[in-house]
Motif scaffolding. Sequence first.
Motif, PDB file in Angstrom:
ATOM      1  N   LEU A   8      15.709  21.569  13.166  1.00 24.33           N
ATOM      2  CA  LEU A   8      15.646  22.843  13.882  1.00 24.33           C
ATOM      3  C   LEU A   8      16.529  22.748  15.126  1.00 24.33           C
ATOM      4  CD1 LEU A   8      11.773  23.394  13.776  1.00 24.33           C
ATOM      5  CD2 LEU A   8      13.484  24.520  12.337  1.00 24.33           C
ATOM      6  N   ASN A   9      17.095  23.886  15.512  1.00 18.16           N
ATOM      7  CA  ASN A   9      17.940  23.913  16.720  1.00 18.16           C
ATOM      8  C   ASN A   9      17.114  24.031  17.994  1.00 18.16           C
ATOM      9  OD1 ASN A   9      20.375  23.788  15.340  1.00 18.16           O
ATOM     10  ND2 ASN A   9      20.343  25.997  14.957  1.00 18.16           N
ATOM     11  N   TYR A  10      15.793  23.963  17.843  1.00 18.55           N
ATOM     12  CA  TYR A  10      14.890  24.122  18.996  1.00 18.55           C
ATOM     13  C   TYR A  10      13.645  23.292  18.714  1.00 18.55           C
ATOM     14  CZ  TYR A  10      14.135  27.755  15.465  1.00 18.55           C
ATOM     15  OH  TYR A  10      14.029  28.417  14.280  1.00 18.55           O
ATOM     16  N   ALA A  11      12.819  23.127  19.750  1.00 18.98           N
ATOM     17  CA  ALA A  11      11.598  22.334  19.589  1.00 18.98           C
ATOM     18  C   ALA A  11      10.603  23.090  18.699  1.00 18.98           C
ATOM     19  CB  ALA A  11      10.986  22.076  20.956  1.00 18.98           C
ATOM     20  N   TYR A  12       9.668  22.344  18.121  1.00 19.15           N
ATOM     21  CA  TYR A  12       8.672  22.971  17.236  1.00 19.15           C
ATOM     22  C   TYR A  12       7.811  24.006  17.963  1.00 19.15           C
ATOM     23  CZ  TYR A  12       9.697  19.661  13.498  1.00 19.15           C
ATOM     24  OH  TYR A  12      10.320  18.954  12.509  1.00 19.15           O
ATOM     25  N   ASP A  13       7.661  23.814  19.274  1.00 17.70           N
ATOM     26  CA  ASP A  13       6.821  24.772  20.008  1.00 17.70           C
ATOM     27  C   ASP A  13       7.662  25.839  20.733  1.00 17.70           C
ATOM     28  OD1 ASP A  13       7.966  23.263  21.979  1.00 17.70           O
ATOM     29  OD2 ASP A  13       6.088  22.657  22.934  1.00 17.70           O
ATOM     30  N   ALA A  14       8.969  25.874  20.464  1.00 18.42           N
ATOM     31  CA  ALA A  14       9.863  26.789  21.196  1.00 18.42           C
ATOM     32  C   ALA A  14       9.561  28.273  20.910  1.00 18.42           C
ATOM     33  CB  ALA A  14      11.317  26.493  20.857  1.00 18.42           C
ATOM     34  N   LEU A  15       9.032  28.565  19.738  1.00 14.21           N
ATOM     35  CA  LEU A  15       8.798  29.971  19.370  1.00 14.21           C
ATOM     36  C   LEU A  15       7.381  30.422  19.718  1.00 14.21           C
ATOM     37  CD1 LEU A  15      10.544  29.953  15.869  1.00 14.21           C
ATOM     38  CD2 LEU A  15      11.577  30.216  18.132  1.00 14.21           C
ATOM     39  N   SER A  16       6.628  29.512  20.280  1.00 12.78           N
ATOM     40  CA  SER A  16       5.259  29.795  20.681  1.00 12.78           C
ATOM     41  C   SER A  16       5.265  30.801  21.847  1.00 12.78           C
ATOM     42  CB  SER A  16       4.630  28.467  21.093  1.00 12.78           C
ATOM     43  OG  SER A  16       3.379  28.667  21.626  1.00 12.78           O
ATOM     44  N   PRO A  17       4.312  31.704  21.986  1.00 14.73           N
ATOM     45  CA  PRO A  17       3.098  31.835  21.184  1.00 14.73           C
ATOM     46  C   PRO A  17       3.268  32.665  19.904  1.00 14.73           C
ATOM     47  CG  PRO A  17       3.058  33.467  22.921  1.00 14.73           C
ATOM     48  CD  PRO A  17       4.357  32.700  23.075  1.00 14.73           C
ATOM     49  N   HIS A  18       4.481  33.138  19.613  1.00 14.52           N
ATOM     50  CA  HIS A  18       4.640  34.079  18.494  1.00 14.52           C
ATOM     51  C   HIS A  18       4.603  33.371  17.147  1.00 14.52           C
ATOM     52  CE1 HIS A  18       5.300  36.866  21.653  1.00 14.52           C
ATOM     53  NE2 HIS A  18       6.267  36.100  22.127  1.00 14.52           N
ATOM     54  N   VAL A  19       5.219  32.189  17.090  1.00 18.38           N
ATOM     55  CA  VAL A  19       5.065  31.320  15.919  1.00 18.38           C
ATOM     56  C   VAL A  19       4.695  29.957  16.498  1.00 18.38           C
ATOM     57  CG1 VAL A  19       6.102  30.391  13.829  1.00 18.38           C
ATOM     58  CG2 VAL A  19       6.927  32.582  14.735  1.00 18.38           C
ATOM     59  N   ASP A  20       3.495  29.481  16.220  1.00 20.69           N
ATOM     60  CA  ASP A  20       3.042  28.268  16.915  1.00 20.69           C
ATOM     61  C   ASP A  20       3.596  26.986  16.295  1.00 20.69           C
ATOM     62  OD1 ASP A  20       1.443  27.791  14.711  1.00 20.69           O
ATOM     63  OD2 ASP A  20      -0.436  28.241  15.725  1.00 20.69           O
ATOM     64  N   SER A  21       3.437  25.926  17.051  1.00 24.19           N
ATOM     65  CA  SER A  21       4.012  24.637  16.695  1.00 24.19           C
ATOM     66  C   SER A  21       3.444  24.082  15.382  1.00 24.19           C
ATOM     67  CB  SER A  21       3.731  23.693  17.870  1.00 24.19           C
ATOM     68  OG  SER A  21       3.877  22.390  17.496  1.00 24.19           O
ATOM     69  N   LYS A  22       2.151  24.296  15.159  1.00 28.18           N
ATOM     70  CA  LYS A  22       1.516  23.807  13.931  1.00 28.18           C
ATOM     71  C   LYS A  22       2.141  24.477  12.696  1.00 28.18           C
ATOM     72  CE  LYS A  22      -3.171  22.938  12.387  1.00 28.18           C
ATOM     73  NZ  LYS A  22      -4.555  23.387  12.465  1.00 28.18           N
ATOM     74  N   THR A  23       2.329  25.783  12.809  1.00 27.07           N
ATOM     75  CA  THR A  23       2.954  26.530  11.704  1.00 27.07           C
ATOM     76  C   THR A  23       4.375  26.022  11.462  1.00 27.07           C
ATOM     77  OG1 THR A  23       1.662  28.510  12.237  1.00 27.07           O
ATOM     78  CG2 THR A  23       3.661  28.848  10.921  1.00 27.07           C
ATOM     79  N   MET A  24       5.116  25.812  12.546  1.00 21.99           N
ATOM     80  CA  MET A  24       6.507  25.354  12.408  1.00 21.99           C
ATOM     81  C   MET A  24       6.577  23.977  11.754  1.00 21.99           C
ATOM     82  SD  MET A  24       8.542  27.740  13.257  1.00 21.99           S
ATOM     83  CE  MET A  24      10.117  26.927  13.393  1.00 21.99           C
ATOM     84  N   HIS A  25       5.676  23.075  12.162  1.00 22.22           N
ATOM     85  CA  HIS A  25       5.649  21.733  11.555  1.00 22.22           C
ATOM     86  C   HIS A  25       5.365  21.822  10.053  1.00 22.22           C
ATOM     87  CE1 HIS A  25       6.339  18.480  14.337  1.00 22.22           C
ATOM     88  NE2 HIS A  25       5.705  19.147  15.287  1.00 22.22           N
ATOM     89  N   GLU A  26       4.310  22.520   9.704  1.00 21.97           N
ATOM     90  CA  GLU A  26       3.936  22.646   8.286  1.00 21.97           C
ATOM     91  C   GLU A  26       5.066  23.285   7.484  1.00 21.97           C
ATOM     92  OE1 GLU A  26       1.174  22.054   6.258  1.00 21.97           O
ATOM     93  OE2 GLU A  26       0.505  20.760   7.905  1.00 21.97           O
ATOM     94  N   HIS A  27       5.597  24.358   8.065  1.00 22.54           N
ATOM     95  CA  HIS A  27       6.578  25.175   7.360  1.00 22.54           C
ATOM     96  C   HIS A  27       7.890  24.419   7.133  1.00 22.54           C
ATOM     97  CE1 HIS A  27       8.038  29.648   7.044  1.00 22.54           C
ATOM     98  NE2 HIS A  27       8.239  28.982   5.942  1.00 22.54           N
ATOM     99  N   HIS A  28       8.359  23.795   8.199  1.00 22.59           N
ATOM    100  CA  HIS A  28       9.636  23.088   8.125  1.00 22.59           C
ATOM    101  C   HIS A  28       9.496  21.712   7.460  1.00 22.59           C
ATOM    102  CE1 HIS A  28      12.652  20.244   9.797  1.00 22.59           C
ATOM    103  NE2 HIS A  28      13.488  21.235   9.593  1.00 22.59           N
ATOM    104  N   ASP A  29       8.542  20.905   7.940  1.00 22.96           N
ATOM    105  CA  ASP A  29       8.470  19.500   7.510  1.00 22.96           C
ATOM    106  C   ASP A  29       7.925  19.343   6.087  1.00 22.96           C
ATOM    107  OD1 ASP A  29       9.082  19.343  10.163  1.00 22.96           O
ATOM    108  OD2 ASP A  29       7.311  18.212  10.766  1.00 22.96           O
ATOM    109  N   PHE A  30       7.107  20.294   5.650  1.00 22.36           N
ATOM    110  CA  PHE A  30       6.513  20.150   4.325  1.00 22.36           C
ATOM    111  C   PHE A  30       7.018  21.191   3.320  1.00 22.36           C
ATOM    112  CE2 PHE A  30       3.759  18.015   7.321  1.00 22.36           C
ATOM    113  CZ  PHE A  30       3.653  16.772   6.711  1.00 22.36           C
ATOM    114  N   HIS A  31       6.910  22.470   3.683  1.00 17.58           N
ATOM    115  CA  HIS A  31       7.334  23.502   2.719  1.00 17.58           C
ATOM    116  C   HIS A  31       8.846  23.454   2.471  1.00 17.58           C
ATOM    117  CE1 HIS A  31       3.490  25.518   2.153  1.00 17.58           C
ATOM    118  NE2 HIS A  31       3.264  25.294   3.434  1.00 17.58           N
TER     119      HIS A  31
END
Length: 227
Positions: A8-31
């Motif tokens: 990602l070009n930004y940190a996992y929590d960079a889009l928070s609170p609109h897209v949270d860090s947990k969602t980004m981790h799951e979405h990017h690292d696994f899906h």
Amino acid sequence: MKFTLPELNYAYDALSPHVDSKTMHEHHDFHHKAYVDNLNTFVEEAGRRDESLVEILAKTIHDSSICENTRHGLINNGGGHYNHSFFWHIMCEESCAKEMQGPPEPLSGMIASAFGSMDNFKKEFNSSAFKVFGSGWAWLVYDASSKKLEITTTPNQDTPFSHNREKLPVMCLDVWEHAYYLQYKHDRKKYTECWWNVVDWKSISCLFDKYAHKGKIVNVNADGTID
Ligand code: MN
């Protein structure tokens, strides 16, 4: 060609609170990673190592010469890699999204002429995203023939140009449950509304000027980067 997961070009929590860090981790690292891994397997199986991601997606959907299972594998996982790489690329943290307040010309004028106003465009886009039955994507596309912007949706991981080469991607929103369920539960409507706070109009506009507006499909490299 070996496909790899982009960072990602930004940190996992960079889009928070609109897209949270947990969602980004799951979405990017696994899906997203699963699409990349499966894509490599299907590309090997089909002997399509020399093709770019765009070539695979543009050619495969109507190709009856390959077996059904491999064809679906290429479309679903190739689309998964393409769509997610695109999606990460067109988001940024809220402060950067706010600075832009919308796309620059010519995209802003073209959105206004196609949809009446920016607000109306957002309303129509959200309504289309909300109506996707099951899993899929909402897209803004540029039709290369009519030279107009349109909103469209695709099921699963399909890309608009797989079905119709004239439909050139401009921006996309993931409406699979995995994109919002951890944070928003069933509330896709709220997710789509909040998502506009992290839309990177600068990136979208750069891609539009370079690709769709010139009649080209945005090129996603094998490593998921876009330049
Ligand atoms: Mn997704």
